[in-house]
Write an enzyme that holds these catalytic residues in place. Sequence first.
Site, PDB file in Angstrom:
ATOM      1  N   GLU A 158      40.976  54.411  14.695  1.00  0.00           N
ATOM      2  CA  GLU A 158      41.210  53.563  15.866  1.00  0.00           C
ATOM      3  C   GLU A 158      41.463  52.118  15.441  1.00  0.00           C
ATOM      4  OE1 GLU A 158      38.759  55.630  15.211  1.00  0.00           O
ATOM      5  OE2 GLU A 158      37.685  56.264  17.002  1.00  0.00           O
ATOM      6  N   ALA A 172      36.010  54.462  -2.159  1.00  0.00           N
ATOM      7  CA  ALA A 172      34.917  54.896  -3.031  1.00  0.00           C
ATOM      8  C   ALA A 172      33.664  54.048  -2.843  1.00  0.00           C
ATOM      9  CB  ALA A 172      35.373  54.844  -4.483  1.00  0.00           C
ATOM     10  N   CYS A 210      33.548  55.574  17.214  1.00  0.00           N
ATOM     11  CA  CYS A 210      32.227  55.071  16.807  1.00  0.00           C
ATOM     12  C   CYS A 210      31.947  53.750  17.530  1.00  0.00           C
ATOM     13  CB  CYS A 210      32.170  54.892  15.286  1.00  0.00           C
ATOM     14  SG  CYS A 210      33.028  53.421  14.686  1.00  0.00           S
ATOM     15  N   ILE A 219      40.873  55.604   6.714  1.00  0.00           N
ATOM     16  CA  ILE A 219      41.193  55.323   5.307  1.00  0.00           C
ATOM     17  C   ILE A 219      39.878  54.994   4.604  1.00  0.00           C
ATOM     18  CG2 ILE A 219      42.543  53.901   3.725  1.00  0.00           C
ATOM     19  CD1 ILE A 219      44.337  53.160   6.188  1.00  0.00           C
ATOM     20  N   GLU A 220      39.387  55.939   3.822  1.00  0.00           N
ATOM     21  CA  GLU A 220      38.083  55.755   3.169  1.00  0.00           C
ATOM     22  C   GLU A 220      38.234  55.080   1.807  1.00  0.00           C
ATOM     23  OE1 GLU A 220      36.222  59.633   3.286  1.00  0.00           O
ATOM     24  OE2 GLU A 220      35.904  59.463   5.461  1.00  0.00           O
ATOM     25  N   CYS A 280      34.277  50.791  16.635  1.00  0.00           N
ATOM     26  CA  CYS A 280      35.605  50.894  17.263  1.00  0.00           C
ATOM     27  C   CYS A 280      35.533  50.610  18.760  1.00  0.00           C
ATOM     28  CB  CYS A 280      36.190  52.283  17.002  1.00  0.00           C
ATOM     29  SG  CYS A 280      36.689  52.497  15.285  1.00  0.00           S
ATOM     30  N   TYR A 324      32.676  53.084  -0.047  1.00  0.00           N
ATOM     31  CA  TYR A 324      32.249  53.493   1.306  1.00  0.00           C
ATOM     32  C   TYR A 324      32.431  52.421   2.380  1.00  0.00           C
ATOM     33  CZ  TYR A 324      30.210  57.874  -0.454  1.00  0.00           C
ATOM     34  OH  TYR A 324      30.015  59.113  -1.010  1.00  0.00           O
TER      35      TYR A 324
END
Length: 133
Positions: free
Chosen positions: A55, A46, A86, A43-44, A89, A48
Amino acid sequence: MTEQALCDAAIAMLDRAYCPYSHFAVGAALECSDGTVFTGCNIENAAYSPSICAERTAVAKAVSEGHRDFVRIAVAGRGRDYCVPCGVCRQVLLEFAPEIQVICINGAGESKSFSLRELLPHSFDSSALPIDV
Ligand SMILES: O=c1ccn([C@H]2C[C@H](O)[C@@H](CO)O2)c(=O)[nH]1
Ligand SMILES: [Zn+2]
């Protein structure tokens, strides 16, 4: 649940990913020792940095519902390479399940399994802290 069913659950989550910035969808399916499965997607945002990985979405769902005893996690992406978690995670999985199996899936639906120990050697955990947890 079979390994294929867990992988299919992770792949199904690719369509739930909110990734308008990277355009890289990730899906995850986290299995607990009692067989309960929690799914997640990335879930991105704006801004960032508030973005969360698939995960950790699954881990947050599980822990907040009273589940911490994780056995396996399947992680799916649509790339050529297997979608591996990553570093953040990996560290979050380590907190609850140092022995977890991590099944990484590519865009062709092929998978490759790793132990978290393989993915995160020489890791930092609570035993390094000067307090008892
Ligand atoms: O372990 C990972 C690594 C990356 N992503 C997401 C974050 C971002 O939305 C996109 C590109 O990095 O993939 C995950 O969901 N899981
Ligand atoms: Zn991540």
